[in-house]
Design a protein around this motif. Structure first.
Motif, mmCIF file in Angstrom:
data_model
loop_
_atom_site.group_PDB
_atom_site.id
_atom_site.type_symbol
_atom_site.label_atom_id
_atom_site.label_comp_id
_atom_site.label_asym_id
_atom_site.label_seq_id
_atom_site.Cartn_x
_atom_site.Cartn_y
_atom_site.Cartn_z
ATOM 1 N N TYR A 170 0.864 -1.177 0.000
ATOM 2 C CA TYR A 170 0.000 0.000 0.000
ATOM 3 C C TYR A 170 0.898 1.223 0.000
ATOM 4 O O TYR A 170 1.718 1.414 0.898
ATOM 5 C CB TYR A 170 -0.908 -0.013 1.232
ATOM 6 C CG TYR A 170 -1.771 1.215 1.376
ATOM 7 C CD1 TYR A 170 -2.893 1.388 0.570
ATOM 8 C CD2 TYR A 170 -1.457 2.193 2.304
ATOM 9 C CE1 TYR A 170 -3.685 2.512 0.703
ATOM 10 C CE2 TYR A 170 -2.245 3.327 2.440
ATOM 11 C CZ TYR A 170 -3.354 3.478 1.631
ATOM 12 O OH TYR A 170 -4.139 4.596 1.754
ATOM 13 N N GLY A 172 0.136 4.566 -0.003
ATOM 14 C CA GLY A 172 -0.359 5.835 0.512
ATOM 15 C C GLY A 172 -1.609 6.308 -0.203
ATOM 16 O O GLY A 172 -2.175 5.634 -1.056
ATOM 17 N N ARG A 174 -5.606 8.225 0.230
ATOM 18 C CA ARG A 174 -6.776 7.900 1.040
ATOM 19 C C ARG A 174 -7.290 6.499 0.694
ATOM 20 O O ARG A 174 -7.260 6.105 -0.481
ATOM 21 C CB ARG A 174 -7.865 8.945 0.829
ATOM 22 C CG ARG A 174 -8.580 8.839 -0.488
ATOM 23 C CD ARG A 174 -9.677 9.871 -0.612
ATOM 24 N NE ARG A 174 -9.141 11.200 -0.733
ATOM 25 C CZ ARG A 174 -9.901 12.291 -0.812
ATOM 26 N NH1 ARG A 174 -11.208 12.182 -0.755
ATOM 27 N NH2 ARG A 174 -9.348 13.486 -0.930
ATOM 28 N N HIS A 187 8.152 0.380 9.407
ATOM 29 C CA HIS A 187 8.623 0.345 8.020
ATOM 30 C C HIS A 187 9.875 -0.530 7.927
ATOM 31 O O HIS A 187 10.716 -0.515 8.824
ATOM 32 C CB HIS A 187 8.938 1.776 7.555
ATOM 33 C CG HIS A 187 9.036 1.927 6.082
ATOM 34 N ND1 HIS A 187 10.136 1.534 5.360
ATOM 35 C CD2 HIS A 187 8.151 2.429 5.181
ATOM 36 C CE1 HIS A 187 9.934 1.789 4.087
ATOM 37 N NE2 HIS A 187 8.747 2.342 3.940
ATOM 38 N N LYS A 197 7.873 5.944 10.599
ATOM 39 C CA LYS A 197 7.090 5.484 9.451
ATOM 40 C C LYS A 197 6.672 4.019 9.662
ATOM 41 O O LYS A 197 7.441 3.206 10.173
ATOM 42 C CB LYS A 197 7.918 5.590 8.165
ATOM 43 C CG LYS A 197 8.378 7.002 7.851
ATOM 44 C CD LYS A 197 7.242 7.856 7.362
ATOM 45 C CE LYS A 197 7.716 9.280 7.073
ATOM 46 N NZ LYS A 197 8.727 9.336 6.025
ATOM 47 N N HIS A 200 1.150 -0.040 6.077
ATOM 48 C CA HIS A 200 -0.297 -0.176 6.249
ATOM 49 C C HIS A 200 -0.864 -1.097 5.171
ATOM 50 O O HIS A 200 -0.222 -1.347 4.147
ATOM 51 C CB HIS A 200 -0.982 1.191 6.185
ATOM 52 C CG HIS A 200 -0.615 2.116 7.294
ATOM 53 N ND1 HIS A 200 0.435 3.012 7.196
ATOM 54 C CD2 HIS A 200 -1.129 2.257 8.546
ATOM 55 C CE1 HIS A 200 0.536 3.683 8.328
ATOM 56 N NE2 HIS A 200 -0.402 3.252 9.167
ATOM 57 N N TRP A 276 -1.845 0.560 -8.796
ATOM 58 C CA TRP A 276 -1.118 1.834 -8.692
ATOM 59 C C TRP A 276 -0.979 2.454 -10.081
ATOM 60 O O TRP A 276 -1.110 1.774 -11.099
ATOM 61 C CB TRP A 276 0.260 1.580 -8.066
ATOM 62 C CG TRP A 276 1.085 2.819 -7.917
ATOM 63 C CD1 TRP A 276 0.955 3.818 -6.993
ATOM 64 C CD2 TRP A 276 2.188 3.201 -8.740
ATOM 65 N NE1 TRP A 276 1.895 4.790 -7.195
ATOM 66 C CE2 TRP A 276 2.675 4.439 -8.257
ATOM 67 C CE3 TRP A 276 2.816 2.615 -9.846
ATOM 68 C CZ2 TRP A 276 3.755 5.090 -8.833
ATOM 69 C CZ3 TRP A 276 3.888 3.268 -10.416
ATOM 70 C CH2 TRP A 276 4.353 4.493 -9.912
#
Length: 571
Positions: A170, A172, A174, A187, A197, A200, A276
């Motif tokens: 993922y 970043g 929303r 991370h 960091k 998620h 992406w």
């Protein structure tokens, strides 16, 4: 800001203004970046007895922006015109951060015109504007700056494509409606983990996930976009803009819209795969006729063939691949086999794009071609399923050819040579009346003390990390302090009092000269030039369909140079 004490020390030597820049692209702490750039500048000028008496440091500004679009660089250019500027030359610690592409060749003549020298470490002192060698060196560094930025973009995009495809990471942004973020731990990069960091992953939202499944199920049963939106609104289910209003301030929040339903049906991430590169950022020239104005960044959709899909399922799917493809086939059929033939797009210029609002709902009216002529329309009830049944016609239309003559006549009247001064003074008085009280600035000593406390905590936590403390715990502490430090800086910038520009007689006379003969300018201007002029005047129009009246508002900035170019140069 001019340092008076340093200015006295430099009576027998050169007085310098320091310029530097840092942006989010550089991934550096602004204060640390400023310190090393200034230190490099001091190393250059101190052997010659030079002292820095003024500082101009841009934070958060991309190097690709021209100097006039960087706040502090623009302030420096303005200071050059002042005979009592307080400094003799400008020193730059890192020219690659100051000049991008051909910016040096467009900026140095201004320094030379006002007799202000430019010092950079790469030439060992002052830049000689008549030296071909110096000109070549500075041009090379501008090219290197542009190349470095492009290489960073390529490396980052290549790395992100690999992470999305191979790892399904993922990256970043929303979460799509129906999902929320789940924490996967620190991370994997130790440096980023130390900065707090974390990784998620998407997981179904317990309240909105079933809504997505309902939308697909109803669509596959034959219900249309509007019917689905109407049913969701009637059942009191929050739309994406209502569920996350802080990120959707540009939305009305009245209810579900057809566009929201369509966006959900088009989103392949509901199948459990990471996708992406659906969008890209393009840099578009602000003015093709004046390249020196630089670029603006626009977000645009990529063709589906350039999307990057993860090789495996990486989060829980809300929709099966079969249902997603079936919905896709239905949409293609509703498009009358549009995918089988090339769509021809014609660019139309709408003079009042973004300036005209509907008086019933407050939304911006959209440009629409009808009969080969430009119109403006508002389809509020057609696009949104309104639970409160706002009194609004299905379509509100306004012909551009009916509005522009009236608008131009009004502008020519209030800016007529014998009335322009009266108009500008009235606008200035109105702006002064409407101006609210300024926030009281926090003393600089308090801000410096808070920053010092944050820095001391960061040093302590980093030392603990090096001595073997738990990295997860310490990284959390570091993240909290960094957030606190950023808040202090943001507050200091936000409450810094801004001096109000006074409309002096000289300012008013300059604006009168800049505006020129508005009637002649409007008559000669083409559609694009007229659109630019309206925008520069900060024109805001509201159309009242019931009375067929237009309410016009306008604001003039005392710095009217941009309007001058639009009025006189656009004919």
């Amino acid at each position: 800001m001019i340092d008076v004490g340093a200015s006295r020390l430099a009576r027998n030597g050169l007085r310098f203004a320091f310029y530097g820049r840092v942006s989010t692209e550089d991934n550096q702490d602004p204060e640390a970046s400023r310190n090393w750039q200034k230190s490099r500048a001091l190393t250059l000028i101190e052997p010659a007895g030079g002292v820095i008496v003024a500082e101009f440091f841009d934070i958060g500004m991309s190097r690709s922006l021209p100097w006039k679009r960087r706040p502090k660089a623009n302030d420096l250019l303005a200071a050059l015109t002042d005979p009592n500027r307080g400094f003799d030359a400008v020193v730059i610690g890192e020219p690659q951060r100051a000049f991008y592409g051909s910016q040096y060749s467009m900026t140095m003549p201004v320094f030379t015109h006002y007799g202000v020298g430019l010092w950079v470490p790469e030439v060992g002192g002052a830049v000689d504007p008549d030296s071909e060698a110096h000109d070549l060196i500075m041009s090379v560094f501008g090219g290197m700056s542009k190349g470095e930025r492009n290489r960073v973009k390529i490396r980052v995009r290549s790395a992100m494509a690999a992470q999305a495809k191979i790892e399904g990471r993922y990256l970043g942004g929303r979460p799509p409606y129906g999902y929320r973020l789940a924490d996967l731990g620190p991370h994997p990069n130790p440096g980023k983990a130390a900065d707090g960091k974390r990784l998620h992953q998407l997981e179904p939202h317990p309240e909105y996930g079933p809504v997505v499944q309902r939308i697909f199920a109803e669509y596959l049963r034959g219900r249309g976009h509007y019917a689905i939106a109407e049913a969701l609104t009637r059942d009191g289910i929050l739309s994406p803009s209502q569920a996350d209003p802080t990120r959707n301030r540009h939305r009305t929040g009245e209810g579900w819209g057809k566009s929201a339903v369509r966006a959900i049906l088009d989103n392949p991430r509901y199948t459990g795969r990471q996708v992406w590169n659906k969008q890209r950022k393009d840099e578009v020239l602000l003015d093709v006729e004046n390249v020196a104005d630089g670029y603006e960044t626009k977000l645009r959709w990529n063709e589906e063939g350039s999307w990057v899909w993860s090789d495996k399922i990486v989060h829980e799917a809300l929709i099966s691949v079969e249902d997603f493809e079936a919905a896709k086939q239905i949409r293609a059929a509703h498009g009358h086999d549009r995918k089988e033939r090339e769509r021809i797009r014609t660019k139309h210029t709408y003079v009042l794009r973004g300036l005209l609002r509907c008086g019933l709902c407050g939304r911006k009216m959209q440009g629409q071609q009808s009969g080969g002529k430009p119109h403006y329309r508002c389809r509020y009830p057609k696009d949104y399923a309104l639970a409160n049944h706002v009194q609004h016609p299905d379509n509100v239309y306004l012909k551009e050819e009916h509005l522009l003559p009236v608008l131009d006549s009004w502008l020519a009247k209030i800016f007529a040579p014998h009335r322009v001064g009266e108009t500008i003074r009235a606008m200035a008085e109105q702006a002064t009346t409407e101006a609210g009280p300024k926030a009281k600035a926090e003393p600089e000593s308090d801000t410096a003390r808070k920053l010092a406390e944050c820095d001391a905590k960061l040093e302590t936590y980093r030392a603990a990390l090096e001595s073997g403390a738990d990295p997860v715990t310490v990284s959390g502490w570091i993240a909290e302090v960094k957030a606190e430090r950023a808040a202090v800086l943001a507050t200091a910038r936000r409450i810094q009092p801004t001096p109000q520009v006074q409309m002096t007689d000289e300012t008013i006379n300059n604006m009168i000269q800049a505006l020129g003969d508005m009637r002649v300018a409007l008559q000669r201007a083409g559609r694009e030039e007229k659109a630019r002029l309206y925008s520069e005047l900060d024109l805001r129009l509201t159309y009242e369909p019931g009375t067929k009246n237009i309410r016009a508002e306008m604001n003039l900035d005392p710095d009217i140079n941009g309007v001058t170019a639009s009025v006189r140069g656009g004919t």
